[in-house]
Write a protein that holds these residues in place. Structure first.
Motif, short mmCIF file in Angstrom:
data_model
loop_
_atom_site.label_atom_id
_atom_site.label_comp_id
_atom_site.label_asym_id
_atom_site.label_seq_id
_atom_site.Cartn_x
_atom_site.Cartn_y
_atom_site.Cartn_z
N GLN A 67 0.80 -1.22 0.00
CA GLN A 67 0.00 0.00 0.00
C GLN A 67 0.84 1.27 0.00
OE1 GLN A 67 -3.38 -0.05 -0.38
NE2 GLN A 67 -2.94 -2.22 -0.67
N ARG A 68 2.10 1.16 0.38
CA ARG A 68 2.94 2.35 0.54
C ARG A 68 3.38 2.90 -0.81
NH1 ARG A 68 5.70 6.49 1.04
NH2 ARG A 68 6.79 7.06 2.94
N GLU A 98 13.57 -7.56 -5.87
CA GLU A 98 12.56 -7.51 -6.92
C GLU A 98 11.27 -6.86 -6.42
OE1 GLU A 98 11.93 -11.07 -9.34
OE2 GLU A 98 13.86 -11.79 -8.59
N MET A 99 10.88 -7.18 -5.20
CA MET A 99 9.65 -6.62 -4.64
C MET A 99 9.79 -5.10 -4.46
SD MET A 99 7.66 -9.15 -4.54
CE MET A 99 6.28 -8.80 -3.48
N LEU A 104 8.65 0.31 -6.36
CA LEU A 104 9.20 1.61 -6.77
C LEU A 104 8.59 2.01 -8.12
CD1 LEU A 104 11.38 3.79 -6.16
CD2 LEU A 104 12.94 2.43 -7.52
N ILE A 105 8.51 1.07 -9.04
CA ILE A 105 7.96 1.36 -10.37
C ILE A 105 6.45 1.60 -10.29
CG2 ILE A 105 7.52 0.38 -12.66
CD1 ILE A 105 10.22 -1.16 -12.30
N GLU A 106 5.74 0.77 -9.58
CA GLU A 106 4.28 0.87 -9.54
C GLU A 106 3.77 2.07 -8.76
OE1 GLU A 106 2.61 -2.79 -8.07
OE2 GLU A 106 3.94 -3.97 -9.36
N LYS A 107 4.45 2.43 -7.69
CA LYS A 107 3.88 3.41 -6.77
C LYS A 107 4.60 4.76 -6.74
CE LYS A 107 0.77 0.63 -4.91
NZ LYS A 107 -0.54 0.90 -4.41
N THR A 108 5.51 5.00 -7.70
CA THR A 108 6.12 6.33 -7.74
C THR A 108 5.07 7.33 -8.23
OG1 THR A 108 7.94 7.66 -8.59
CG2 THR A 108 7.03 6.02 -10.09
N LEU A 117 11.52 3.39 -16.23
CA LEU A 117 11.88 2.12 -15.61
C LEU A 117 11.18 0.94 -16.28
CD1 LEU A 117 12.03 3.08 -11.83
CD2 LEU A 117 13.93 2.79 -13.43
N GLN A 118 9.98 1.18 -16.81
CA GLN A 118 9.27 0.11 -17.52
C GLN A 118 9.92 -0.20 -18.87
OE1 GLN A 118 5.24 1.55 -17.58
NE2 GLN A 118 4.69 0.34 -15.78
N MET A 119 10.68 0.73 -19.41
CA MET A 119 11.37 0.49 -20.68
C MET A 119 12.63 -0.35 -20.51
SD MET A 119 11.01 3.96 -22.94
CE MET A 119 11.74 5.07 -21.78
N GLU A 120 13.08 -0.51 -19.28
CA GLU A 120 14.29 -1.30 -19.02
C GLU A 120 14.00 -2.79 -19.21
OE1 GLU A 120 17.57 -0.39 -18.11
OE2 GLU A 120 16.78 1.51 -18.86
N PRO A 121 15.04 -3.56 -19.55
CA PRO A 121 14.84 -5.01 -19.70
C PRO A 121 14.55 -5.67 -18.35
CG PRO A 121 17.15 -4.45 -19.94
CD PRO A 121 16.40 -3.15 -19.86
#
Length: 163
Positions: A67-68, A98-99, A104-108, A117-121
Motif C-alpha cells: 500500500q505504501r 525484486e519486490m 518503486l515502479i508501480e507506486k512512484t 523504468l518500464q522500458m528497461e529489460p
C-alpha cells in the motif's frame, strides 16, 4: 536490576535469573514454567519477550508494504529507504530486491520515472532502478529551475499609450 545493583557484569547470572523470576509473581512463574527450560538470565528474558511481546503478522506487513506509495514531495531516496524498512519485516527472502523494485515502479508519483523504468529489460537491478529514478528526479528538478530562470529573463512587453 538497577535498583538492587544487579545490573553490573560481575553479578552471577543465576542470581539475576532468580530475582527476575521472583518479581514475576505466582502467575508469571506459572507462565514461565510452561515456556520450557531457560538456564540463563538471557534465555529467560528472551522467552518472556517472545511470549508477551507483540505478535508480528507477515501478511499485515506485506499489505502495508504494497500500500505504501511515494508521497508528493517525497524524494526517491527517501521513498526507497522507507520501502527497504518495510520490506525487512515482510520475509521476502531472495525476492526482496525484486519486490522493492516493483513497488518503486508501480507506486512512484512521477509518471516519467515509471515510464523510463518500464522500458528497461527484465534484468533491471534494484541498484540500477534507484539510480535511474534519482537521475530522472534530479533532471526534472533541474529542468524546472532552468524553465523558471528563462521565464524571468523574457522582457515584459511595454504598453505605450499614444495621445
Amino acid at each position: 536490576m538497577t535498583a538492587t545493583n544487579l545490573d553490573s557484569d560481575d553479578v552471577a547470572v543465576g542470581r539475576k535469573r532468580a530475582v527476575l523470576l521472583h518479581c514475576l509473581g505466582i502467575e508469571g512463574q506459572r507462565i514461565f514454567q510452561s515456556l520450557g527450560d531457560c538456564p540463563t538470565y538471557k534465555d529467560v528474558v528472551d522467552k518472556l519477550e517472545s511470549h508477551f511481546g507483540p505478535r508480528k503478522s507477515v501478511i499485515l506487513e506485506r499489505h502495508r508494504f504494497r500500500q505504501r506509495g511515494q508521497r508528493p514531495g517525497e524524494s526517491i531516496s527517501s521513498y526507497f529507504a522507507t520501502l527497504n524498512k518495510h520490506a525487512a519485516k515482510c520475509n521476502f527472502g531472495t525476492l526482496t530486491d525484486e519486490m522493492i523494485s516493483d513497488q518503486l515502479i508501480e507506486k512512484t508519483h512521477t509518471p516519467r520515472i515509471r515510464e523510463r523504468l518500464q522500458m528497461e529489460p527484465d534484468t533491471l537491478t534494484l541498484h540500477k532502478a534507484t539510480t535511474l529514478a534519482e537521475q530522472i528526479e534530479n533532471a526534472l528538478s533541474d529542468s524546472h529551475v532552468i524553465a523558471s530562470d528563462t521565464m524571468s529573463l523574457e522582457p515584459n512587453p511595454v504598453k505605450v499609450k499614444l495621445e
